[in-house]
Design a protein around this motif. Structure first.
Motif, short mmCIF file in Angstrom:
data_model
loop_
_atom_site.label_atom_id
_atom_site.label_comp_id
_atom_site.label_asym_id
_atom_site.label_seq_id
_atom_site.Cartn_x
_atom_site.Cartn_y
_atom_site.Cartn_z
N PHE A 117 0.83 -1.20 0.00
CA PHE A 117 0.00 0.00 0.00
C PHE A 117 0.87 1.25 0.00
O PHE A 117 1.97 1.25 0.56
N ASN A 118 0.36 2.32 -0.62
CA ASN A 118 1.02 3.62 -0.52
C ASN A 118 0.93 4.14 0.91
O ASN A 118 1.89 4.73 1.42
N PHE A 119 -0.23 3.98 1.52
CA PHE A 119 -0.39 4.29 2.94
C PHE A 119 -1.47 3.38 3.51
O PHE A 119 -2.33 2.87 2.79
N PHE A 120 -1.40 3.18 4.82
CA PHE A 120 -2.35 2.33 5.54
C PHE A 120 -2.60 3.02 6.89
O PHE A 120 -1.72 3.05 7.74
N GLU A 121 -3.79 3.62 7.07
CA GLU A 121 -4.07 4.40 8.27
C GLU A 121 -4.12 3.52 9.51
O GLU A 121 -4.78 2.48 9.50
N GLU A 122 -3.41 3.96 10.55
CA GLU A 122 -3.38 3.17 11.78
C GLU A 122 -4.70 3.27 12.55
O GLU A 122 -5.14 2.30 13.17
N GLU A 123 -5.36 4.40 12.48
CA GLU A 123 -6.63 4.60 13.19
C GLU A 123 -7.76 3.95 12.39
O GLU A 123 -7.96 4.27 11.23
N PRO A 124 -8.50 3.01 12.98
CA PRO A 124 -9.56 2.33 12.22
C PRO A 124 -10.77 3.23 11.96
O PRO A 124 -11.07 4.14 12.74
N SER A 140 -1.75 1.45 -7.05
CA SER A 140 -2.37 2.03 -8.25
C SER A 140 -2.97 3.41 -7.97
O SER A 140 -3.39 4.12 -8.89
N GLY A 141 -3.04 3.80 -6.70
CA GLY A 141 -3.64 5.08 -6.33
C GLY A 141 -5.09 4.97 -5.91
O GLY A 141 -5.72 5.96 -5.52
N LYS A 142 -5.66 3.77 -5.97
CA LYS A 142 -7.07 3.57 -5.61
C LYS A 142 -7.20 3.50 -4.09
O LYS A 142 -6.48 2.75 -3.42
#
Length: 548
Positions: A117-124, A140-142
């Motif tokens: 992933f480009n980013f994966f937020e820690e806060e759910p 892919s930017g999605k």
């Protein structure tokens, strides 16, 4: 049952819950319903409110939350207010630490989060009993939503289920109420539902199926899964930005007219129920989100219901009857699809249905009557010895949840008029569909088979007639019971004649001199008379007190 140290906490939790409710009015009424006993209690008599029961189940953990949701489809056991509270039961569990989330995602996908992933937020974004959802972005930017299953949740569910099944086994073995409840069936259904919800690959397939079925509805969104990023414990799907539908501000409601949106929402669910037979079975407000573009997103498809072709026809007729406020038609449809017990009181059931329909005929969405009405019909059926199929209970729960959403978006909405409109449209489409060349060709093929088989069948009939071997079997009466009854009558008559003969014989023997005397009378005469008297008294007792 083996009570090992590691099981003590689960047994203690279960027993604490049971001790609280064991002598409560609610459980007593529930037991009375299971035993089909009359009860005169009212809702105000119960010590525990529906809200308290819901909170207690939440405290017990996710397995008991699911159990409570399943009990919401048992109107034969619980009062309406408790069913409504259980139908919308949702748990509120603490979030999973991000390090554990990272470990699960990387283990399931076989790649580092930073590489996948480009980013994966820690806060759910949300947290529920089985898993929690995080926002992320693919290479892919999605933008996607990643649903991660709680660590050890499968093992915990199975342990809790095993505890429940052990306790239920004892109840079924040692109590009549346990047998009447059908505990084993309820827990078997609970196990099936939970195993399905724990498999995210199945949920991904459900999302795809529902997305295809509802593609014509432009105001409804079903987020689709990303197959390469989905496993049995991680579900990656399209991200939709919205909020729980019942959390919309009053100002936003007054600024917007949601009637058209509600129309499409209802039509989509009716299509699922009576046309597709594949239904999002848990449309509570937490699973129905309003997006920024004024569209509705249906999320969380772990729980779906599937209806057979025959059941879809039954439900179509039932909904038609509801839309027309026709109590007689509704009662006929419910009886046609039900199992009628030996002690069923159909006349009383019909009367109850007519009264219910009449009383709710002018209700609006804010009255939330449609789901309640089906629940009340289920209870009336149970009270009158009629077993409705479980699909009617599921439909009642779906409509109960839909009522909440419709009442919030459009309080004055006439749900039955909308059902009537859609049903007319559906019937027209069905008739046009049956006029298609392929449908006509199918009918012609069936007719061709009938014509081909007729000569051979007619030849067999005439041949049997000629040989005097033609037989017609009619199951109009219970032949064995009838012949047994005749046999009993014949036996009684024969025994009566024997008793009469013994008395006459005893009287005749009184005139014959004998050295064998009892009480100054000929002995054999007295013996015959006493024997006849004993047999006669026994026969009279049997006829008066034993015969049905």
């Amino acid at each position: 049952m083996s009570i090992l140290p590691e099981n003590l906490e689960r047994y203690q939790k279960f027993l604490s819950f049971m001790l609280k409710y064991w002598n409560s009015d609610l459980l007593n009424e529930t037991a009375s319903n299971a035993m089909e006993e009359e009860t005169a209690r009212t809702f105000k008599d119960y010590e525990q409110s529906p809200e308290e029961l819901v909170e207690d189940l939440k405290q017990m953990g996710p397995t008991y939350v699911k159990f409570g949701q399943l009990l919401s489809t048992r109107p034969d056991l619980l009062p309406d207010r408790y069913l409504e509270a259980l139908a919308s039961l949702q748990d509120d569990l603490p979030t999973i630490p991000f390090e554990e989330v990272r470990e699960i995602v990387e283990g399931e996908l076989g790649n580092k989060i930073s590489k996948a992933f480009n980013f994966f937020e820690e806060e759910p974004l949300a947290s529920a009993s089985i898993g929690q959802v995080h926002r992320a972005e693919l290479r892919s930017g999605k933008t996607v939503a990643v649903k991660v299953q709680r660590p050890g949740i499968r093992k915990k569910f199975m342990e809790d289920l095993n505890t429940l099944e052990e306790m239920a086994g004892l109840a079924v073995k040692h109590t009549e109420v346990g047998k009447k409840y059908g505990f084993s069936d309820v827990l078997g259904e609970l196990r099936r539902i939970m195993l399905h919800e724990l498999d995210y690959l199945r949920e991904a397939n459900n999302l795809v199926t529902l997305g295809i079925n509802l593609k014509e509805y432009r105001r409804l969104i079903v987020p689709q899964p990303i197959p390469d990023y989905t496993t049995s414990r991680v579900l990656t799907m399209e991200y939709v930005k919205g909020k729980k539908i019942t959390s919309i501000s009053p100002l936003k409601k007054t600024e917007n007219d949601y009637t058209a949106l509600v129309d499409e929402f209802i039509e989509a669910y009716l299509k699922q129920i009576v046309s597709d037979g594949f239904v999002h079975a848990d449309p509570h407000p937490g699973n129905v989100h309003l997006l920024e573009n004024e569209k509705i997103a249906l999320i969380d498809l772990g729980m779906v219901a599937q209806f057979s072709k025959k059941m879809k026809d039954y439900l179509l007729r039932l909904l038609l009857g509801l839309s027309k406020n026709d109590g007689e038609e509704i009662a006929d449809n419910l009886l046609n699809m039900s199992e009628i017990t030996e002690h069923a009181t159909q006349k009383e059931f019909r009367r109850h249905i007519s009264i219910m329909v009449q009383e709710s005929s002018h209700s609006t969405a804010q009255d939330m009557q449609t789901g309640k009405l089906l629940i009340q019909m289920n209870r009336s059926a149970a009270m009158n010895g009629i077993h409705l199929p479980v699909e009617v209970n599921i439909l009642g729960k779906i409509l109960l949840n839909m009522d909440q959403i419709i009442a919030f978006l459009a309080p004055e909405y006439d749900l039955r008029e909308a059902v009537r409109r859609y049903m007319n449209k559906l019937l027209q489409d069905k008739m046009l569909n049956e006029l298609k060349p392929e449908e006509i060709f199918s009918v012609l093929l069936d007719s061709k088979k009938l014509v081909e088989n007729l000569p051979d069948r007619f030849d067999k009939i005439t041949d049997n007639l000629a040989k005097n071997e033609f037989r017609i079997k009619i199951d109009a009466i219970d032949e064995k019971r009838l012949t047994d009854g005749f046999q009993k009558v014949a036996n009684r008559i024969t025994l009566g004649l024997i008793i009469a003969a013994m008395i006459v014989g005893a009287a005749m023997l009184m005139q014959v001199p004998s050295s064998f005397m009892i009480f100054g009378y000929p002995g054999f005469a007295i013996l015959f008379f006493l024997l006849a008297a004993i047999v006669g008294i026994y026969l009279s007792y049997t006829i008066l007190f034993k015969d049905e």
